[in-house]
Design a protein around this motif. Structure first.
Motif, PDB file in Angstrom:
ATOM      1  N   LYS A   1      11.685  10.321   3.413  1.00 30.15           N
ATOM      2  CA  LYS A   1      10.821  10.628   4.572  1.00 30.15           C
ATOM      3  C   LYS A   1      11.278   9.827   5.800  1.00 30.15           C
ATOM      4  O   LYS A   1      10.475   9.441   6.635  1.00 30.15           O
ATOM      5  CB  LYS A   1       9.362  10.290   4.258  1.00 30.15           C
ATOM      6  CG  LYS A   1       8.806  10.931   2.992  1.00 30.15           C
ATOM      7  CD  LYS A   1       8.674  12.431   3.127  1.00 30.15           C
ATOM      8  CE  LYS A   1       7.876  13.038   1.984  1.00 30.15           C
ATOM      9  NZ  LYS A   1       8.471  12.855   0.651  1.00 30.15           N
ATOM     10  N   ALA A   2      12.570   9.568   5.900  1.00 32.13           N
ATOM     11  CA  ALA A   2      13.094   8.677   6.940  1.00 32.13           C
ATOM     12  C   ALA A   2      12.724   9.126   8.344  1.00 32.13           C
ATOM     13  O   ALA A   2      12.498   8.313   9.235  1.00 32.13           O
ATOM     14  CB  ALA A   2      14.617   8.559   6.811  1.00 32.13           C
ATOM     15  N   GLU A   3      12.627  10.450   8.550  1.00 28.93           N
ATOM     16  CA  GLU A   3      12.330  10.952   9.893  1.00 28.93           C
ATOM     17  C   GLU A   3      10.923  10.580  10.349  1.00 28.93           C
ATOM     18  O   GLU A   3      10.612  10.635  11.540  1.00 28.93           O
ATOM     19  CB  GLU A   3      12.519  12.468   9.939  1.00 28.93           C
ATOM     20  CG  GLU A   3      11.533  13.266   9.104  1.00 28.93           C
ATOM     21  CD  GLU A   3      11.975  13.452   7.655  1.00 28.93           C
ATOM     22  OE1 GLU A   3      11.409  14.345   6.997  1.00 28.93           O
ATOM     23  OE2 GLU A   3      12.868  12.705   7.204  1.00 28.93           O
ATOM     24  N   TYR A   4      10.069  10.199   9.409  1.00 27.35           N
ATOM     25  CA  TYR A   4       8.709   9.796   9.753  1.00 27.35           C
ATOM     26  C   TYR A   4       8.628   8.328  10.186  1.00 27.35           C
ATOM     27  O   TYR A   4       7.613   7.891  10.723  1.00 27.35           O
ATOM     28  CB  TYR A   4       7.767   9.978   8.560  1.00 27.35           C
ATOM     29  CG  TYR A   4       7.532  11.414   8.142  1.00 27.35           C
ATOM     30  CD1 TYR A   4       6.420  12.120   8.590  1.00 27.35           C
ATOM     31  CD2 TYR A   4       8.412  12.061   7.279  1.00 27.35           C
ATOM     32  CE1 TYR A   4       6.185  13.429   8.193  1.00 27.35           C
ATOM     33  CE2 TYR A   4       8.195  13.371   6.885  1.00 27.35           C
ATOM     34  CZ  TYR A   4       7.073  14.046   7.336  1.00 27.35           C
ATOM     35  OH  TYR A   4       6.854  15.340   6.942  1.00 27.35           O
TER      36      TYR A   4
ATOM     37  N   LEU B   1       0.826  -1.203   0.000  1.00 28.36           N
ATOM     38  CA  LEU B   1       0.000   0.000   0.000  1.00 28.36           C
ATOM     39  C   LEU B   1       0.862   1.256   0.000  1.00 28.36           C
ATOM     40  O   LEU B   1       1.799   1.370   0.792  1.00 28.36           O
ATOM     41  CB  LEU B   1      -0.901  -0.013   1.240  1.00 28.36           C
ATOM     42  CG  LEU B   1      -2.205   0.783   1.168  1.00 28.36           C
ATOM     43  CD1 LEU B   1      -3.156   0.166   0.156  1.00 28.36           C
ATOM     44  CD2 LEU B   1      -2.863   0.824   2.549  1.00 28.36           C
ATOM     45  N   LEU B   2       0.529   2.203  -0.870  1.00 29.65           N
ATOM     46  CA  LEU B   2       1.224   3.484  -0.863  1.00 29.65           C
ATOM     47  C   LEU B   2       0.847   4.228   0.416  1.00 29.65           C
ATOM     48  O   LEU B   2      -0.309   4.588   0.617  1.00 29.65           O
ATOM     49  CB  LEU B   2       0.829   4.309  -2.076  1.00 29.65           C
ATOM     50  CG  LEU B   2       1.110   3.703  -3.453  1.00 29.65           C
ATOM     51  CD1 LEU B   2       0.595   4.621  -4.548  1.00 29.65           C
ATOM     52  CD2 LEU B   2       2.590   3.434  -3.637  1.00 29.65           C
ATOM     53  N   ALA B   3       1.819   4.469   1.271  1.00 30.58           N
ATOM     54  CA  ALA B   3       1.555   5.110   2.562  1.00 30.58           C
ATOM     55  C   ALA B   3       2.115   6.527   2.608  1.00 30.58           C
ATOM     56  O   ALA B   3       1.380   7.494   2.788  1.00 30.58           O
ATOM     57  CB  ALA B   3       2.132   4.268   3.697  1.00 30.58           C
ATOM     58  N   LEU B   4       3.430   6.636   2.446  1.00 32.87           N
ATOM     59  CA  LEU B   4       4.091   7.945   2.483  1.00 32.87           C
ATOM     60  C   LEU B   4       5.201   7.902   1.440  1.00 32.87           C
ATOM     61  O   LEU B   4       6.248   7.300   1.663  1.00 32.87           O
ATOM     62  CB  LEU B   4       4.651   8.229   3.871  1.00 32.87           C
ATOM     63  CG  LEU B   4       5.228   9.618   4.110  1.00 32.87           C
ATOM     64  CD1 LEU B   4       4.175  10.701   3.888  1.00 32.87           C
ATOM     65  CD2 LEU B   4       5.795   9.734   5.517  1.00 32.87           C
ATOM     66  N   THR B   5       4.970   8.515   0.307  1.00 36.57           N
ATOM     67  CA  THR B   5       5.851   8.337  -0.841  1.00 36.57           C
ATOM     68  C   THR B   5       6.993   9.347  -0.846  1.00 36.57           C
ATOM     69  O   THR B   5       7.001  10.316  -0.088  1.00 36.57           O
ATOM     70  CB  THR B   5       5.040   8.434  -2.149  1.00 36.57           C
ATOM     71  OG1 THR B   5       4.295   9.662  -2.163  1.00 36.57           O
ATOM     72  CG2 THR B   5       4.067   7.262  -2.249  1.00 36.57           C
TER      73      THR B   5
ATOM     74  N   TYR C   1      -1.631  10.275   6.183  1.00 34.52           N
ATOM     75  CA  TYR C   1      -0.958   8.997   5.992  1.00 34.52           C
ATOM     76  C   TYR C   1      -1.097   8.101   7.229  1.00 34.52           C
ATOM     77  O   TYR C   1      -1.163   6.869   7.113  1.00 34.52           O
ATOM     78  CB  TYR C   1       0.518   9.182   5.612  1.00 34.52           C
ATOM     79  CG  TYR C   1       1.445   9.540   6.749  1.00 34.52           C
ATOM     80  CD1 TYR C   1       2.081   8.547   7.495  1.00 34.52           C
ATOM     81  CD2 TYR C   1       1.696  10.869   7.078  1.00 34.52           C
ATOM     82  CE1 TYR C   1       2.942   8.880   8.536  1.00 34.52           C
ATOM     83  CE2 TYR C   1       2.544  11.201   8.103  1.00 34.52           C
ATOM     84  CZ  TYR C   1       3.169  10.211   8.834  1.00 34.52           C
ATOM     85  OH  TYR C   1       4.014  10.533   9.868  1.00 34.52           O
ATOM     86  N   LYS C   2      -1.175   8.698   8.419  1.00 34.91           N
ATOM     87  CA  LYS C   2      -1.370   7.906   9.635  1.00 34.91           C
ATOM     88  C   LYS C   2      -2.779   7.303   9.669  1.00 34.91           C
ATOM     89  O   LYS C   2      -2.963   6.150  10.111  1.00 34.91           O
ATOM     90  CB  LYS C   2      -1.142   8.761  10.880  1.00 34.91           C
ATOM     91  CG  LYS C   2       0.303   9.171  11.083  1.00 34.91           C
ATOM     92  CD  LYS C   2       0.467   9.982  12.363  1.00 34.91           C
ATOM     93  CE  LYS C   2       1.918  10.393  12.567  1.00 34.91           C
ATOM     94  NZ  LYS C   2       2.094  11.212  13.789  1.00 34.91           N
TER      95      LYS C   2
ATOM     96  N   ILE D   1       5.767   5.822  12.137  1.00 35.29           N
ATOM     97  CA  ILE D   1       5.130   4.787  11.316  1.00 35.29           C
ATOM     98  C   ILE D   1       5.293   3.424  11.967  1.00 35.29           C
ATOM     99  O   ILE D   1       4.347   2.619  12.014  1.00 35.29           O
ATOM    100  CB  ILE D   1       5.730   4.805   9.891  1.00 35.29           C
ATOM    101  CG1 ILE D   1       5.232   6.039   9.142  1.00 35.29           C
ATOM    102  CG2 ILE D   1       5.398   3.532   9.130  1.00 35.29           C
ATOM    103  CD1 ILE D   1       5.897   6.263   7.801  1.00 35.29           C
ATOM    104  N   ARG D   2       6.463   3.167  12.513  1.00 41.43           N
ATOM    105  CA  ARG D   2       6.707   1.879  13.170  1.00 41.43           C
ATOM    106  C   ARG D   2       5.832   1.707  14.426  1.00 41.43           C
ATOM    107  O   ARG D   2       5.505   0.574  14.798  1.00 41.43           O
ATOM    108  CB  ARG D   2       8.185   1.732  13.527  1.00 41.43           C
ATOM    109  CG  ARG D   2       9.021   1.132  12.413  1.00 41.43           C
ATOM    110  CD  ARG D   2       8.561  -0.256  12.091  1.00 41.43           C
ATOM    111  NE  ARG D   2       9.375  -0.933  11.082  1.00 41.43           N
ATOM    112  CZ  ARG D   2       8.890  -1.757  10.179  1.00 41.43           C
ATOM    113  NH1 ARG D   2       7.595  -1.981  10.118  1.00 41.43           N
ATOM    114  NH2 ARG D   2       9.677  -2.355   9.328  1.00 41.43           N
ATOM    115  N   GLN D   3       5.424   2.778  15.043  1.00 41.51           N
ATOM    116  CA  GLN D   3       4.526   2.661  16.184  1.00 41.51           C
ATOM    117  C   GLN D   3       3.146   2.168  15.751  1.00 41.51           C
ATOM    118  O   GLN D   3       2.450   1.491  16.511  1.00 41.51           O
ATOM    119  CB  GLN D   3       4.396   4.017  16.886  1.00 41.51           C
ATOM    120  CG  GLN D   3       5.666   4.456  17.604  1.00 41.51           C
ATOM    121  CD  GLN D   3       5.511   5.820  18.279  1.00 41.51           C
ATOM    122  OE1 GLN D   3       4.414   6.347  18.381  1.00 41.51           O
ATOM    123  NE2 GLN D   3       6.625   6.371  18.732  1.00 41.51           N
ATOM    124  N   ILE D   4       2.764   2.480  14.524  1.00 41.20           N
ATOM    125  CA  ILE D   4       1.454   2.078  14.012  1.00 41.20           C
ATOM    126  C   ILE D   4       1.512   0.691  13.391  1.00 41.20           C
ATOM    127  O   ILE D   4       0.622  -0.137  13.617  1.00 41.20           O
ATOM    128  CB  ILE D   4       0.949   3.098  12.976  1.00 41.20           C
ATOM    129  CG1 ILE D   4       0.866   4.497  13.605  1.00 41.20           C
ATOM    130  CG2 ILE D   4      -0.426   2.679  12.432  1.00 41.20           C
ATOM    131  CD1 ILE D   4       0.585   5.603  12.594  1.00 41.20           C
TER     132      ILE D   4
END
Length: 282
Positions: free
Chosen positions: A199-202, A152-156, A175-176, A206-209
């Motif tokens: 978007k590495a800082e995000y 799934l396209l999440a944060l491109t 995106y969340k 994202i890993r929390q979700i």
């Protein structure tokens, strides 16, 4: 008659390949006839011959290949035949390698079912990229296929990602909401997600979700993403949980007759960096 592999690569098999090869590299097979070596243009199927040479030179360094279907559709029936021959070659010669149809599909249910059949049954890809904008009834038809994965396209990684994906809706970035909602869909365990390396800082949030899902991460190399930052924020201790894609930086390393070897050299550079990250986080 097509002779595809008799099974799809599962998540556990993918993790095993990552550990065995000390690599979580995905190579994008985005073939532009204006960029491939000129001597290949004399072949009956230059796209396939280019892909075959790249695969032969790099298969031991990567765990996945990702043809972007636009680069094949642009050449009409001939391009689609080249794609078919490429995935057939991969499935026969290297059935352990995870294959991704980067098609970015997504439509109402019955249409999505047909898209899924095209990529999962006819072409026998292990996975396909899908856009989430139309919601669950556009994605669940893909998820219904056993042992296949929907990415799934999440944060491109593109600049336009900021147009919608990071906008706040009801006090939460869009995106969340996509990530959280997708977890409620039927067969959501078959989901993977696209998150751009730029978007590495995000990735920490994202890993929390989605702590356990695989992330397909484009944008390392030509687009300026940093491998170390992606690993720092996106690593999953149990499975690595990352597929780092590089396309142009590998496949167009040379336009000479040494193009395949030069591609292997570039792939090996990334593989060695990934090995260091595997050691760091083991």
């Amino acid at each position: 008659m097509k002779q595809y592999k008799s099974y799809s690569v599962t998540k556990n098999q993918l993790v095993s390949e990552i550990r065995r090869k000390q690599s979580f590299l995905c190579i994008g097979l985005d073939v532009d006839l204006n960029k491939i070596p000129e001597h290949l243009l004399e072949e009956d199927d230059p796209i396939f011959e280019f892909n075959k040479a790249i695969i032969d030179a790099t298969h031991h360094l990567c765990v996945a290949y990702k043809p972007n279907t636009a680069f094949y559709e642009a050449y009409g029936i001939k391009g689609w035949k080249s794609l078919e021959k490429t995935i057939d070659y991969l499935n026969k010669k290297h059935p352990e390698i995870f294959t991704i149809a980067d098609a970015k599909r997504g439509d109402i249910g019955n249409t999505s079912t047909m898209y899924a059949k095209a990529f999962f049954e006819d072409l026998a890809f292990d996975s396909v990229t899908v856009a989430p904008y139309m919601g669950k009834d556009s994605v669940e038809p893909f998820l219904a296929f056993k042992d296949k994965h929907t990415i799934l396209l999440a944060l491109t990684s593109n600049q336009g990602a900021f147009d919608f994906q990071t906008k706040t809706v009801d006090d939460k970035e869009l995106y969340k909401t996509v990530l959280e909602t997708s977890k409620t869909w039927q067969n959501s365990e078959n989901l993977m997600y696209v998150v751009g390396a730029t978007k590495a800082e995000y990735l920490a949030e994202i890993r929390q979700i989605i702590p356990d899902s695989f992330l397909l991460v484009p944008g390392v190399g030509a687009q300026g993403g940093n491998l170390q930052d992606v690993c720092k924020y996106g690593w999953n201790d149990d499975s690595v949980g990352l597929l780092i894609n590089s396309s142009r930086g590998i496949i167009y390393a040379s336009k000479g007759e040494d193009f395949a070897q030069e591609s292997a050299n570039k792939a090996e550079e990334l593989q060695k960096q990934m090995k260091r990250e595997l050691i760091r986080y083991s």
